[in-house]
Write a protein that holds these residues in place. Structure first.
Motif, short mmCIF file in Angstrom:
data_model
loop_
_atom_site.label_atom_id
_atom_site.label_comp_id
_atom_site.label_asym_id
_atom_site.label_seq_id
_atom_site.Cartn_x
_atom_site.Cartn_y
_atom_site.Cartn_z
N ARG A 14 0.87 -1.17 0.00
CA ARG A 14 0.00 0.00 0.00
C ARG A 14 0.91 1.22 0.00
O ARG A 14 1.80 1.35 0.84
CB ARG A 14 -0.89 -0.01 1.23
CG ARG A 14 -1.85 1.16 1.27
CD ARG A 14 -2.69 1.14 2.50
NE ARG A 14 -1.82 1.44 3.65
CZ ARG A 14 -2.19 1.34 4.90
NH1 ARG A 14 -3.38 0.91 5.21
NH2 ARG A 14 -1.36 1.65 5.86
N ALA A 17 -3.27 5.54 1.78
CA ALA A 17 -4.64 5.19 2.15
C ALA A 17 -5.35 6.45 2.61
O ALA A 17 -4.73 7.35 3.20
CB ALA A 17 -4.66 4.15 3.26
N ALA A 20 -9.89 7.56 6.27
CA ALA A 20 -10.82 6.55 6.76
C ALA A 20 -10.29 5.13 6.52
O ALA A 20 -10.80 4.17 7.07
CB ALA A 20 -12.18 6.70 6.09
N GLY A 21 -9.26 5.02 5.68
CA GLY A 21 -8.64 3.72 5.41
C GLY A 21 -9.38 2.87 4.42
O GLY A 21 -9.04 1.70 4.24
N ASP A 22 -10.39 3.42 3.74
CA ASP A 22 -11.19 2.59 2.84
C ASP A 22 -10.86 2.78 1.36
O ASP A 22 -11.46 2.12 0.51
CB ASP A 22 -12.68 2.85 3.07
CG ASP A 22 -13.07 4.30 2.82
OD1 ASP A 22 -12.16 5.16 2.73
OD2 ASP A 22 -14.27 4.57 2.73
N TYR A 23 -9.94 3.66 1.03
CA TYR A 23 -9.50 3.85 -0.36
C TYR A 23 -7.99 3.82 -0.37
O TYR A 23 -7.35 4.47 0.46
CB TYR A 23 -10.01 5.20 -0.90
CG TYR A 23 -9.73 5.37 -2.39
CD1 TYR A 23 -10.63 4.91 -3.33
CD2 TYR A 23 -8.56 5.96 -2.82
CE1 TYR A 23 -10.38 5.05 -4.68
CE2 TYR A 23 -8.30 6.10 -4.18
CZ TYR A 23 -9.21 5.66 -5.10
OH TYR A 23 -8.95 5.78 -6.44
N GLN A 37 -11.25 0.95 -3.64
CA GLN A 37 -11.75 0.78 -2.29
C GLN A 37 -11.30 -0.58 -1.73
O GLN A 37 -11.54 -1.61 -2.36
CB GLN A 37 -13.27 0.86 -2.28
CG GLN A 37 -13.74 2.20 -2.79
CD GLN A 37 -14.79 2.82 -1.92
OE1 GLN A 37 -15.36 2.19 -1.06
NE2 GLN A 37 -15.05 4.08 -2.15
N ALA A 38 -10.65 -0.53 -0.61
CA ALA A 38 -10.21 -1.76 0.07
C ALA A 38 -10.04 -1.44 1.55
O ALA A 38 -9.45 -0.41 1.89
CB ALA A 38 -8.90 -2.26 -0.52
N GLN A 39 -10.56 -2.28 2.37
CA GLN A 39 -10.43 -2.11 3.82
C GLN A 39 -9.02 -2.50 4.26
O GLN A 39 -8.36 -3.31 3.60
CB GLN A 39 -11.47 -2.97 4.54
CG GLN A 39 -12.90 -2.58 4.24
CD GLN A 39 -13.21 -1.15 4.67
OE1 GLN A 39 -12.80 -0.71 5.74
NE2 GLN A 39 -13.93 -0.44 3.82
N PRO A 40 -8.53 -1.96 5.37
CA PRO A 40 -7.22 -2.35 5.87
C PRO A 40 -7.13 -3.87 6.03
O PRO A 40 -8.03 -4.50 6.58
CB PRO A 40 -7.12 -1.64 7.23
CG PRO A 40 -8.04 -0.46 7.10
CD PRO A 40 -9.17 -0.94 6.22
N GLU A 42 -7.39 -6.10 3.75
CA GLU A 42 -8.14 -6.84 2.72
C GLU A 42 -7.22 -7.37 1.62
O GLU A 42 -7.40 -8.48 1.14
CB GLU A 42 -9.21 -5.93 2.11
CG GLU A 42 -10.11 -6.61 1.11
CD GLU A 42 -11.21 -5.70 0.60
OE1 GLU A 42 -11.80 -6.06 -0.42
OE2 GLU A 42 -11.48 -4.65 1.20
#
Length: 82
Positions: A14, A17, A20-23, A37-40, A42
């Protein structure tokens, strides 16, 4: 470039990010930049994924290579003849 595309590659890291850590903006082992979009946690390093999305040309001279904007990613499971 195609509207819908698939990209198979091994996730390396990564690079950025969202707060919010979602992108994320990430990189594959071959140097390809991916965005989506990816969660931490993932996407795991050294794991092959199939990304679904589209290619985007860069408008930034600092990063001239196109990047892949993904809307979904799944682990790429190799097929064998067994």
């Amino acid at each position: 470039m195609a509207t819908h595309a698939e990209l198979v590659g091994v996730y390396a890291r990564r690079m950025w990010a969202s707060p919010a850590g979602d992108y994320i903006i990430g990189q594959l082992l071959d140097g390809t930049t991916i965005k989506g979009q990816a969660q931490p946690g993932e996407l795991l390093p050294n794991v092959a994924y199939k990304f679904f999305g589209r290619w985007q040309q860069s408008n930034n001279p600092k990063y001239p290579a196109p990047s892949f904007l993904f809307v979904a990613a799944v682990k790429d499971i190799p097929h064998n003849r067994e």
